[in-house]
Design a protein around this motif. Structure first.
Motif, PDB file in Angstrom:
ATOM      1  N   VAL A  66      73.547  71.986  48.760  1.00  8.79           N
ATOM      2  CA  VAL A  66      74.920  71.498  48.549  1.00  8.79           C
ATOM      3  C   VAL A  66      75.938  72.628  48.632  1.00  8.79           C
ATOM      4  CG1 VAL A  66      76.458  70.526  46.789  1.00  8.79           C
ATOM      5  CG2 VAL A  66      74.263  69.450  47.252  1.00  8.79           C
ATOM      6  N   SER A  67      75.605  73.782  48.091  1.00  4.19           N
ATOM      7  CA  SER A  67      76.593  74.859  48.031  1.00  4.19           C
ATOM      8  C   SER A  67      76.571  75.826  49.222  1.00  4.19           C
ATOM      9  CB  SER A  67      76.427  75.658  46.734  1.00  4.19           C
ATOM     10  OG  SER A  67      75.146  76.234  46.655  1.00  4.19           O
ATOM     11  N   HIS A  68      75.485  75.860  49.979  1.00  4.74           N
ATOM     12  CA  HIS A  68      75.370  76.852  51.048  1.00  4.74           C
ATOM     13  C   HIS A  68      75.408  76.289  52.466  1.00  4.74           C
ATOM     14  CE1 HIS A  68      74.131  79.250  47.669  1.00  4.74           C
ATOM     15  NE2 HIS A  68      73.894  80.310  48.413  1.00  4.74           N
ATOM     16  N   TYR A  69      75.233  74.990  52.618  1.00  5.16           N
ATOM     17  CA  TYR A  69      75.135  74.415  53.959  1.00  5.16           C
ATOM     18  C   TYR A  69      76.229  73.384  54.211  1.00  5.16           C
ATOM     19  CZ  TYR A  69      70.605  76.693  54.057  1.00  5.16           C
ATOM     20  OH  TYR A  69      69.610  77.633  54.023  1.00  5.16           O
ATOM     21  N   ALA A 117      80.982  72.153  44.255  1.00  6.08           N
ATOM     22  CA  ALA A 117      80.273  70.925  44.615  1.00  6.08           C
ATOM     23  C   ALA A 117      81.193  69.714  44.573  1.00  6.08           C
ATOM     24  CB  ALA A 117      79.077  70.724  43.685  1.00  6.08           C
ATOM     25  N   LEU A 118      82.032  69.625  43.541  1.00  4.52           N
ATOM     26  CA  LEU A 118      82.947  68.480  43.434  1.00  4.52           C
ATOM     27  C   LEU A 118      83.946  68.450  44.587  1.00  4.52           C
ATOM     28  CD1 LEU A 118      83.575  68.348  39.594  1.00  4.52           C
ATOM     29  CD2 LEU A 118      82.318  66.688  40.995  1.00  4.52           C
ATOM     30  N   GLY A 119      84.223  69.600  45.158  1.00  8.39           N
ATOM     31  CA  GLY A 119      85.121  69.652  46.309  1.00  8.39           C
ATOM     32  C   GLY A 119      84.453  69.231  47.607  1.00  8.39           C
ATOM     33  N   ILE A 123      81.204  67.108  47.662  1.00  6.77           N
ATOM     34  CA  ILE A 123      80.416  65.880  47.552  1.00  6.77           C
ATOM     35  C   ILE A 123      81.336  64.658  47.582  1.00  6.77           C
ATOM     36  CG2 ILE A 123      78.833  64.567  46.085  1.00  6.77           C
ATOM     37  CD1 ILE A 123      77.972  67.310  44.888  1.00  6.77           C
ATOM     38  N   PRO A 124      81.049  63.712  48.461  1.00  3.84           N
ATOM     39  CA  PRO A 124      81.849  62.477  48.473  1.00  3.84           C
ATOM     40  C   PRO A 124      81.736  61.775  47.114  1.00  3.84           C
ATOM     41  CG  PRO A 124      80.470  62.619  50.437  1.00  3.84           C
ATOM     42  CD  PRO A 124      80.033  63.717  49.517  1.00  3.84           C
ATOM     43  N   PRO A 125      82.840  61.323  46.549  1.00  2.00           N
ATOM     44  CA  PRO A 125      82.823  60.710  45.213  1.00  2.00           C
ATOM     45  C   PRO A 125      81.820  59.572  45.063  1.00  2.00           C
ATOM     46  CG  PRO A 125      85.071  61.051  45.935  1.00  2.00           C
ATOM     47  CD  PRO A 125      84.195  61.381  47.100  1.00  2.00           C
ATOM     48  N   GLU A 126      81.589  58.807  46.129  1.00  2.00           N
ATOM     49  CA  GLU A 126      80.671  57.677  46.014  1.00  2.00           C
ATOM     50  C   GLU A 126      79.216  58.090  45.785  1.00  2.00           C
ATOM     51  OE1 GLU A 126      81.324  58.453  50.430  1.00  2.00           O
ATOM     52  OE2 GLU A 126      82.612  58.281  48.686  1.00  2.00           O
ATOM     53  N   LEU A 127      78.910  59.367  45.992  1.00  2.70           N
ATOM     54  CA  LEU A 127      77.553  59.854  45.730  1.00  2.70           C
ATOM     55  C   LEU A 127      77.385  60.343  44.289  1.00  2.70           C
ATOM     56  CD1 LEU A 127      76.723  61.845  48.997  1.00  2.70           C
ATOM     57  CD2 LEU A 127      76.195  59.472  48.426  1.00  2.70           C
ATOM     58  N   LEU A 128      78.487  60.562  43.616  1.00  2.00           N
ATOM     59  CA  LEU A 128      78.448  61.078  42.239  1.00  2.00           C
ATOM     60  C   LEU A 128      78.297  59.950  41.231  1.00  2.00           C
ATOM     61  CD1 LEU A 128      81.438  63.532  42.562  1.00  2.00           C
ATOM     62  CD2 LEU A 128      79.052  64.198  42.233  1.00  2.00           C
ATOM     63  N   PRO A 129      77.653  60.236  40.092  1.00  2.00           N
ATOM     64  CA  PRO A 129      77.625  59.241  39.023  1.00  2.00           C
ATOM     65  C   PRO A 129      79.067  58.928  38.609  1.00  2.00           C
ATOM     66  CG  PRO A 129      76.125  61.045  38.544  1.00  2.00           C
ATOM     67  CD  PRO A 129      76.921  61.453  39.739  1.00  2.00           C
ATOM     68  N   VAL A 130      79.341  57.710  38.192  1.00  2.00           N
ATOM     69  CA  VAL A 130      80.692  57.270  37.855  1.00  2.00           C
ATOM     70  C   VAL A 130      81.347  58.200  36.840  1.00  2.00           C
ATOM     71  CG1 VAL A 130      82.051  55.400  36.847  1.00  2.00           C
ATOM     72  CG2 VAL A 130      80.204  54.884  38.429  1.00  2.00           C
ATOM     73  N   GLU A 131      80.608  58.621  35.815  1.00  2.00           N
ATOM     74  CA  GLU A 131      81.204  59.452  34.776  1.00  2.00           C
ATOM     75  C   GLU A 131      81.557  60.869  35.231  1.00  2.00           C
ATOM     76  OE1 GLU A 131      76.722  59.149  33.715  1.00  2.00           O
ATOM     77  OE2 GLU A 131      78.229  57.956  34.736  1.00  2.00           O
TER      78      GLU A 131
END
Length: 109
Positions: A47-50, A89-91, A93-101
């Motif tokens: 996630v952070s390097h590629y 990572a939050l910048g 990762i698409p929000p829909e892949l993250l847990p809601v909270e």
């Protein structure tokens, strides 16, 4: 390579795209990464390097990211789960892949 018997060449090398390589090696088989030991550290490195283009399938990432709230609550979170890694990572990762909270407030419906 030139002196190798042609019938054995396929056991020596097999072409993989970067996406396939990251999925098969970093996210499935590897036990160590630049960020630490274990499967979670390997995913964190991907996630952070590629580039997001090379990331594994969304379902695979969503399953791994479901642990995020546990990492936040842990008395001893993984060494790679730093404030810096989280912001980065939050910048990406698409929000829909993250847990809601964990999703940024503006994206929660």
């Amino acid at each position: 390579w030139a002196m190798m018997e042609p019938r054995y060449r396929k056991t020596f090398y097999k072409h993989r795209t970067m996406k396939t390589y990251l999925t098969e090696w970093h996210c499935t088989l590897a036990t160590h990464s630049e960020l630490g030991v274990g499967r979670d550290a390997n995913f964190a490195e991907v996630v952070s390097h590629y580039s997001t283009y090379h990331w594994p399938a969304p379902e695979m990432l969503r399953t791994w990211l479901a642990q995020w709230p546990e990492w936040e609550r842990a008395a001893d979170p993984p060494s790679w789960f730093t404030e810096e890694w989280q912001r980065h990572a939050l910048g990406l990762i698409p929000p829909e892949l993250l847990p809601v909270e964990v999703r940024p407030r503006s994206t929660v419906t």
